[in-house]
Design a protein around this motif. Structure first.
Motif, short mmCIF file in Angstrom:
data_model
loop_
_atom_site.label_atom_id
_atom_site.label_comp_id
_atom_site.label_asym_id
_atom_site.label_seq_id
_atom_site.Cartn_x
_atom_site.Cartn_y
_atom_site.Cartn_z
N SER A 51 0.83 -1.21 0.00
CA SER A 51 0.00 0.00 0.00
C SER A 51 0.86 1.25 0.00
O SER A 51 0.56 2.22 -0.69
CB SER A 51 -0.96 0.01 1.19
N ARG A 52 1.95 1.22 0.72
CA ARG A 52 2.85 2.37 0.75
C ARG A 52 3.57 2.53 -0.59
O ARG A 52 3.82 3.64 -1.04
CB ARG A 52 3.84 2.26 1.90
N THR A 53 3.88 1.42 -1.22
CA THR A 53 4.52 1.46 -2.53
C THR A 53 3.56 2.04 -3.57
O THR A 53 3.96 2.83 -4.42
CB THR A 53 5.01 0.05 -2.93
N LEU A 105 1.75 6.65 -6.95
CA LEU A 105 0.75 7.66 -7.28
C LEU A 105 1.28 9.08 -7.09
O LEU A 105 1.02 9.97 -7.91
CB LEU A 105 -0.52 7.44 -6.47
N ILE A 106 2.04 9.29 -6.03
CA ILE A 106 2.63 10.61 -5.79
C ILE A 106 3.63 10.95 -6.89
O ILE A 106 3.62 12.06 -7.44
CB ILE A 106 3.31 10.67 -4.40
N TYR A 159 3.03 14.32 -13.73
CA TYR A 159 1.94 14.93 -14.50
C TYR A 159 2.00 16.46 -14.42
O TYR A 159 1.79 17.16 -15.42
CB TYR A 159 0.59 14.43 -14.00
N PHE A 160 2.31 16.97 -13.22
CA PHE A 160 2.37 18.42 -13.03
C PHE A 160 3.76 19.00 -13.32
O PHE A 160 4.00 20.17 -13.08
CB PHE A 160 1.90 18.79 -11.62
N LEU A 163 10.70 16.04 -7.90
CA LEU A 163 11.04 14.69 -8.36
C LEU A 163 12.54 14.41 -8.24
O LEU A 163 12.94 13.30 -7.90
CB LEU A 163 10.57 14.48 -9.80
N MET A 164 13.35 15.43 -8.49
CA MET A 164 14.80 15.26 -8.34
C MET A 164 15.13 14.89 -6.90
O MET A 164 15.87 13.95 -6.63
CB MET A 164 15.54 16.54 -8.74
#
Length: 128
Positions: A53-55, A60-61, A67-68, A74-75
């Protein structure tokens, strides 16, 4: 070109995390073996599913940030995310997992570092 490479590296990261998250739910015993820490008891399956679930959350994050186009976040996520395969690799080593399993964790660390470097270049190019 660097932006496309960064995009693909992050996309693959998100997809792989999503796959691992689903794999942990579908076949927790096999997932634990692949991760390098075999289950001693079927009573431990819930821990594998919690890991799953954490993975999925991480997947998703990462996907939303991609996406944004939040390349700076992200880096840092890629660089700081090395703590997970470091820990997993150490646990697999302690569990006397096959070398290939430990090597997979080492490869993941390298992948995350390369991704963070590419994303750093993407950010630098956007500022120029």
């Amino acid at each position: 070109m660097t932006r496309k490479i960064g995009f693909v590296l992050v996309l693959l990261m998100a997809l792989l995390q999503g796959f691992y998250g689903l794999f942990a739910y579908i076949d927790p015993v096999a997932f634990a073996d692949v991760r390098g820490t075999a289950l001693i008891s079927n009573e431990d399956i819930d821990w594998v599913q919690i890991y799953g679930s954490r993975t999925l959350f991480v997947s998703l994050i990462i996907g939303a940030l991609l996406y944004f186009r939040e390349f700076k976040v992200l880096m840092w996520a890629a660089l700081l995310g090395t703590v997970m395969p470091l820990t997993d690799g150490y646990l697999a080593y302690q569990a006397e997992a096959p070398f290939g399993v430990v090597a997979k964790h080492i490869a993941t660390i390298a992948y995350l570092i390369i991704t963070s470097v590419v994303l750093f270049k993407v950010i630098a190019n956007e500022k120029a």
